[in-house]
Design a protein around this motif. Structure first.
Motif, short mmCIF file in Angstrom:
data_model
loop_
_atom_site.label_atom_id
_atom_site.label_comp_id
_atom_site.label_asym_id
_atom_site.label_seq_id
_atom_site.Cartn_x
_atom_site.Cartn_y
_atom_site.Cartn_z
N GLN A 1 -2.55 8.19 -2.21
CA GLN A 1 -3.41 7.02 -2.36
C GLN A 1 -2.76 5.80 -1.71
N HIS A 2 -3.47 5.13 -0.87
CA HIS A 2 -2.90 3.96 -0.22
C HIS A 2 -3.22 2.68 -0.97
N ILE A 3 -2.15 1.93 -1.24
CA ILE A 3 -2.28 0.65 -1.91
C ILE A 3 -1.79 -0.39 -0.92
N GLY A 4 -2.77 -1.07 -0.31
CA GLY A 4 -2.35 -2.00 0.72
C GLY A 4 -1.65 -1.21 1.80
N ASN A 5 -0.47 -1.63 2.16
CA ASN A 5 0.23 -0.93 3.22
C ASN A 5 1.12 0.19 2.68
N MET A 6 0.90 0.54 1.41
CA MET A 6 1.79 1.53 0.81
C MET A 6 1.02 2.61 0.08
N LEU B 1 1.60 5.74 -3.02
CA LEU B 1 2.33 5.85 -4.28
C LEU B 1 3.76 6.29 -4.06
N ILE C 1 5.76 3.29 -2.98
CA ILE C 1 6.01 2.41 -4.12
C ILE C 1 7.13 2.98 -4.98
N LEU D 1 3.54 -7.45 -7.27
CA LEU D 1 2.43 -7.12 -6.38
C LEU D 1 1.67 -8.39 -6.05
#
Lengths: 83, 83
Positions: free
Chosen positions: A6-11, A13, A16, A71
């Motif tokens: 799963q991408h969170i912004g440019n990252m 999991l 992270i 964040l």
DNA sequence: GTAAAAATCCCAATATATTGGGATTTTAGC
DNA sequence: GCTAAAATCCCAATATATTGGGATTTTTAC
């Protein structure tokens, strides 16, 4: 079963988790201590550091807060490298 | 029962909800559409926009991604205003 | 102020994150 | 290579986020 990353912004999991572990190492503290300070169970912390799991926002926030990370919410930046 | 407002970086869940709703309005699209595009149930979206709920990271990410926002991880910035 | 659309609410069912305890494996220091 | 500490694993129990359906309220446009 393989979880879709799963991408969170440019990252994702995994990234992270890596950042959390890296920061914790910089601080020179073990998982148990972060667990106690943050109030998040060590099992949960392990999973997150390993990029497994999909924490609730509050869980992630408690950990990040404990280790001095945060964040931030931004408009999506175009990633020119990949275009 | 009152949920303790959880801070995520410089924001709490209420602020995040506000930012999501604001962005959605800018885009001129309704909750049902975001729900369909993101794959997140409209009830869930409602809760998040209202600052209720405590979404999983993946849920938040799906919504943010759909509306062109992203989360980024930083070292905590000192907030001089409140010191 | 009416009608239609959008947002919110309520509720039960389901999925899944979190926790705690104990066992096992890996890592680090000597 | 031993030993102690740290990290990871396994599992069952619990807490809670998510979903879908339908009803209700609020907002918007005319």
């Amino acid at each position: 079963m393989q979880r879709k990353s799963q991408h969170i912004g440019n990252m994702d999991l995994e990234e992270i988790g890596k950042r959390i572990k890296e920061r914790r190492k910089e601080l020179g503290v073990d998982q148990r201590t972060i667990s106690e300070l943050s109030g998040v169970a060590v099992n949960t912390l392990v999973a997150i550091e390993r990029g497994e799991g999909n924490p609730r926002l509050s869980t992630l926030a408690e950990i990040l807060d404990t280790i001095g990370l945060q964040l931030d919410l931004h408009p999506k930046k175009l990633n020119y490298e990949t275009m």
